[in-house]
Motif scaffolding. Structure first.
Motif, PDB file in Angstrom:
ATOM      1  N   TRP A 128       0.822  -1.210   0.000  1.00 12.65           N
ATOM      2  CA  TRP A 128       0.000   0.000   0.000  1.00 12.65           C
ATOM      3  C   TRP A 128       0.859   1.264   0.000  1.00 12.65           C
ATOM      4  CZ3 TRP A 128       0.135  -3.781   3.737  1.00 12.65           C
ATOM      5  CH2 TRP A 128      -0.881  -4.749   3.679  1.00 12.65           C
ATOM      6  N   ARG A 129       1.963   1.232   0.738  1.00 10.92           N
ATOM      7  CA  ARG A 129       2.811   2.421   0.844  1.00 10.92           C
ATOM      8  C   ARG A 129       3.466   2.776  -0.483  1.00 10.92           C
ATOM      9  NH1 ARG A 129       2.391   0.083   5.592  1.00 10.92           N
ATOM     10  NH2 ARG A 129       2.188   1.390   7.451  1.00 10.92           N
ATOM     11  N   LEU A 130       3.845   1.775  -1.247  1.00 17.63           N
ATOM     12  CA  LEU A 130       4.421   2.045  -2.567  1.00 17.63           C
ATOM     13  C   LEU A 130       3.369   2.612  -3.497  1.00 17.63           C
ATOM     14  CD1 LEU A 130       5.062   1.045  -5.672  1.00 17.63           C
ATOM     15  CD2 LEU A 130       6.978   1.885  -4.278  1.00 17.63           C
ATOM     16  N   THR A 131       2.189   2.002  -3.519  1.00 14.99           N
ATOM     17  CA  THR A 131       1.107   2.496  -4.377  1.00 14.99           C
ATOM     18  C   THR A 131       0.802   3.953  -4.068  1.00 14.99           C
ATOM     19  OG1 THR A 131       0.079   0.331  -4.695  1.00 14.99           O
ATOM     20  CG2 THR A 131      -1.359   2.253  -4.900  1.00 14.99           C
ATOM     21  N   LYS A 132       0.664   4.270  -2.796  1.00 16.82           N
ATOM     22  CA  LYS A 132       0.293   5.634  -2.431  1.00 16.82           C
ATOM     23  C   LYS A 132       1.445   6.610  -2.639  1.00 16.82           C
ATOM     24  CE  LYS A 132      -3.411   4.225   0.654  1.00 16.82           C
ATOM     25  NZ  LYS A 132      -3.982   4.247   2.013  1.00 16.82           N
ATOM     26  N   ALA A 133       2.690   6.163  -2.413  1.00 20.86           N
ATOM     27  CA  ALA A 133       3.830   7.028  -2.703  1.00 20.86           C
ATOM     28  C   ALA A 133       3.879   7.365  -4.193  1.00 20.86           C
ATOM     29  CB  ALA A 133       5.126   6.368  -2.257  1.00 20.86           C
ATOM     30  N   MET A 134       3.589   6.383  -5.044  1.00 15.33           N
ATOM     31  CA  MET A 134       3.540   6.631  -6.488  1.00 15.33           C
ATOM     32  C   MET A 134       2.415   7.595  -6.845  1.00 15.33           C
ATOM     33  SD  MET A 134       5.575   5.340  -8.860  1.00 15.33           S
ATOM     34  CE  MET A 134       4.501   5.005 -10.260  1.00 15.33           C
ATOM     35  N   LEU A 135       1.236   7.367  -6.304  1.00  8.66           N
ATOM     36  CA  LEU A 135       0.105   8.243  -6.604  1.00  8.66           C
ATOM     37  C   LEU A 135       0.379   9.666  -6.127  1.00  8.66           C
ATOM     38  CD1 LEU A 135      -2.850   5.861  -5.649  1.00  8.66           C
ATOM     39  CD2 LEU A 135      -2.117   6.496  -7.966  1.00  8.66           C
ATOM     40  N   GLN A 136       1.071   9.798  -5.004  1.00 12.51           N
ATOM     41  CA  GLN A 136       1.430  11.124  -4.506  1.00 12.51           C
ATOM     42  C   GLN A 136       2.438  11.787  -5.437  1.00 12.51           C
ATOM     43  OE1 GLN A 136       3.539  11.276  -0.704  1.00 12.51           O
ATOM     44  NE2 GLN A 136       2.178  12.930  -0.043  1.00 12.51           N
ATOM     45  N   ARG A 137       3.432  11.046  -5.879  1.00  8.21           N
ATOM     46  CA  ARG A 137       4.421  11.602  -6.796  1.00  8.21           C
ATOM     47  C   ARG A 137       3.802  11.981  -8.136  1.00  8.21           C
ATOM     48  NH1 ARG A 137       7.058   9.381  -2.996  1.00  8.21           N
ATOM     49  NH2 ARG A 137       9.319   9.568  -2.698  1.00  8.21           N
ATOM     50  N   ARG A 138       2.764  11.280  -8.515  1.00  9.50           N
ATOM     51  CA  ARG A 138       2.094  11.574  -9.785  1.00  9.50           C
ATOM     52  C   ARG A 138       1.046  12.680  -9.639  1.00  9.50           C
ATOM     53  NH1 ARG A 138       0.602   6.645 -13.481  1.00  9.50           N
ATOM     54  NH2 ARG A 138       0.952   8.325 -14.971  1.00  9.50           N
ATOM     55  N   GLY A 139       0.943  13.255  -8.467  1.00 13.13           N
ATOM     56  CA  GLY A 139       0.069  14.402  -8.253  1.00 13.13           C
ATOM     57  C   GLY A 139      -1.389  14.076  -8.084  1.00 13.13           C
ATOM     58  N   LEU A 140      -1.703  12.825  -7.780  1.00 14.15           N
ATOM     59  CA  LEU A 140      -3.107  12.407  -7.690  1.00 14.15           C
ATOM     60  C   LEU A 140      -3.658  12.450  -6.279  1.00 14.15           C
ATOM     61  CD1 LEU A 140      -2.842   9.484 -10.228  1.00 14.15           C
ATOM     62  CD2 LEU A 140      -4.303  11.489 -10.494  1.00 14.15           C
ATOM     63  N   ILE A 141      -2.792  12.323  -5.279  1.00 18.26           N
ATOM     64  CA  ILE A 141      -3.255  12.381  -3.896  1.00 18.26           C
ATOM     65  C   ILE A 141      -2.319  13.291  -3.109  1.00 18.26           C
ATOM     66  CG2 ILE A 141      -4.270  10.081  -4.016  1.00 18.26           C
ATOM     67  CD1 ILE A 141      -1.934   9.028  -2.351  1.00 18.26           C
ATOM     68  N   ASP A 142      -2.836  13.788  -1.988  1.00 16.46           N
ATOM     69  CA  ASP A 142      -2.057  14.699  -1.152  1.00 16.46           C
ATOM     70  C   ASP A 142      -1.266  13.979  -0.069  1.00 16.46           C
ATOM     71  OD1 ASP A 142      -3.117  16.924  -2.529  1.00 16.46           O
ATOM     72  OD2 ASP A 142      -4.906  16.904  -1.255  1.00 16.46           O
ATOM     73  N   CYS A 143      -1.770  12.827   0.360  1.00 15.31           N
ATOM     74  CA  CYS A 143      -1.196  12.159   1.531  1.00 15.31           C
ATOM     75  C   CYS A 143      -1.094  10.661   1.274  1.00 15.31           C
ATOM     76  CB  CYS A 143      -2.070  12.436   2.757  1.00 15.31           C
ATOM     77  SG  CYS A 143      -1.507  11.630   4.269  1.00 15.31           S
ATOM     78  N   ALA A 144       0.032  10.061   1.688  1.00 15.93           N
ATOM     79  CA  ALA A 144       0.268   8.630   1.484  1.00 15.93           C
ATOM     80  C   ALA A 144       0.007   7.816   2.749  1.00 15.93           C
ATOM     81  CB  ALA A 144       1.693   8.405   1.002  1.00 15.93           C
TER      82      ALA A 144
END
Length: 320
Positions: A266-282
């Motif tokens: 989950w942490r990798l998925t959310k870190a990627m989504l955060q880097r891609r500008g899709l979410i604010d918090c991982a």
């Protein structure tokens, strides 16, 4: 190269049949641990825009077992509203009790779900008639076709394939299987042989780390985490068109990232989504290893090596 499905099989003639890339929508949280609905909607819209063939929520990659019953019911309804019929929705209805599985599947039905994905319940391990009754009751009450999720321990019980096939034969509502026990390719081949016309399709999982082998063996699609949905869509489009070499090229390009995702989940998925500008918090609720500063540098390097394959507006990196 995907076989066409006879939609009349097992009494589900209203369905067109699921296939292709069906990513798992993660549960996005704020820094306080509350569900971030705007963040989830941005990720869902990204999945739709990437050309996915459907979406799943909640699955193991959604931290489903750390969501309350009310959170699951509420977010299932919201996802149905946000999708508005733009793509098939597979509702996650895994639960320890038949009553909860029914409630989650019924919520999916109200939200327009095409199927309910349900993990084989651990408390029925070793009691196939009880497990069949569990799935039969969930289908009868909700009317939503079942996707049996066969995951290995500790997530699931890794049900023997002969028993999975027997459930498909005995329970009219079981239409799909997501097979994740290893070796997944061999198991998909064997399950397809054992189940025959009792199943419309078998899907692969395991983060798409074995997707080419699974597709070659007859899997109708894959259900990975969502952080590189457009690349998985392109991969399966190549495969379906007979461009297997091009599909393999994409697979090999993405594999280092998928290997890292297998560790940090989950942490990798959310870190990627955060880097891609899709979410604010991982933020994640699930326990597991955290990315340290070296991991974050490595993740940025892996993302940079995929930058030529990804939309320019979704390739930002971060040293957070």
């Amino acid at each position: 190269m995907w076989r066409e499905i006879d939609a009349s099989v097992k009494g589900v003639g209203w369905m067109s049949g699921l296939k292709g890339v069906l990513p798992i929508l993660p549960t996005i949280f704020t820094a306080s641990g509350a569900i971030d609905e705007p963040g989830m909607r941005r990720v869902l819209d990204y999945i739709v825009a990437s050309g996915a063939h459907g979406v799943v929520f909640p699955g193991l990659a959604s931290e489903y077992d750390l969501l309350s019953r009310d959170e699951r019911l509420h977010m299932t309804a919201r996802i149905g509203e946000w999708l508005g019929g733009r793509m098939p929705f597979v509702v996650g209805a895994s639960a320890t009790s038949t009553a909860d599985a029914i409630a989650f599947a019924e919520a999916g039905a109200k939200a327009g779900a095409a199927a309910a994905m349900i993990l084989t319940p651990k408390h029925h391990a070793g009691d196939l008639p009880a497990m069949a009754a569990f799935f039969r009751d969930a289908y009868a009450a909700s009317g939503v076709p079942i996707m049996l999720q066969n995951a290995p321990a500790p997530m699931g019980i890794g049900l023997p394939l002969e028993q999975v096939a027997q459930l498909a034969h005995d329970v009219a509502g079981i239409v799909y299987v997501k097979e994740e026990a290893q070796p997944s390719g061999q198991r998909i081949t064997r399950l397809t042989e054992l189940a025959g016309a009792s199943l419309d399709a078998v899907f692969g999982g395991a983060g798409a780390r074995y997707v080419i082998d699974e597709l070659t063996r007859g899997a109708r699609g894959t259900m990975p985490a969502c952080e590189i949905t457009e690349l998985h869509v392109a991969m399966l489009d190549h495969f379906a068109a007979g461009r297997v070499g091009a599909a393999r090229d994409l697979f090999e390009r993405t594999l280092p990232l998928l290997n890292m995702q297998a560790v940090f989940r989950w942490r990798l998925t959310k870190a990627m989504l955060q880097r891609r500008g899709l979410i604010d918090c991982a933020f994640t609720r699930a326990p597991g290893p955290e990315l340290d500063r070296y991991d974050r540098v490595e993740l940025d390097a892996l993302l940079a090596r995929l930058a030529d394959l990804l939309p320019p507006e979704l390739t930002g990196t971060s040293a957070q």
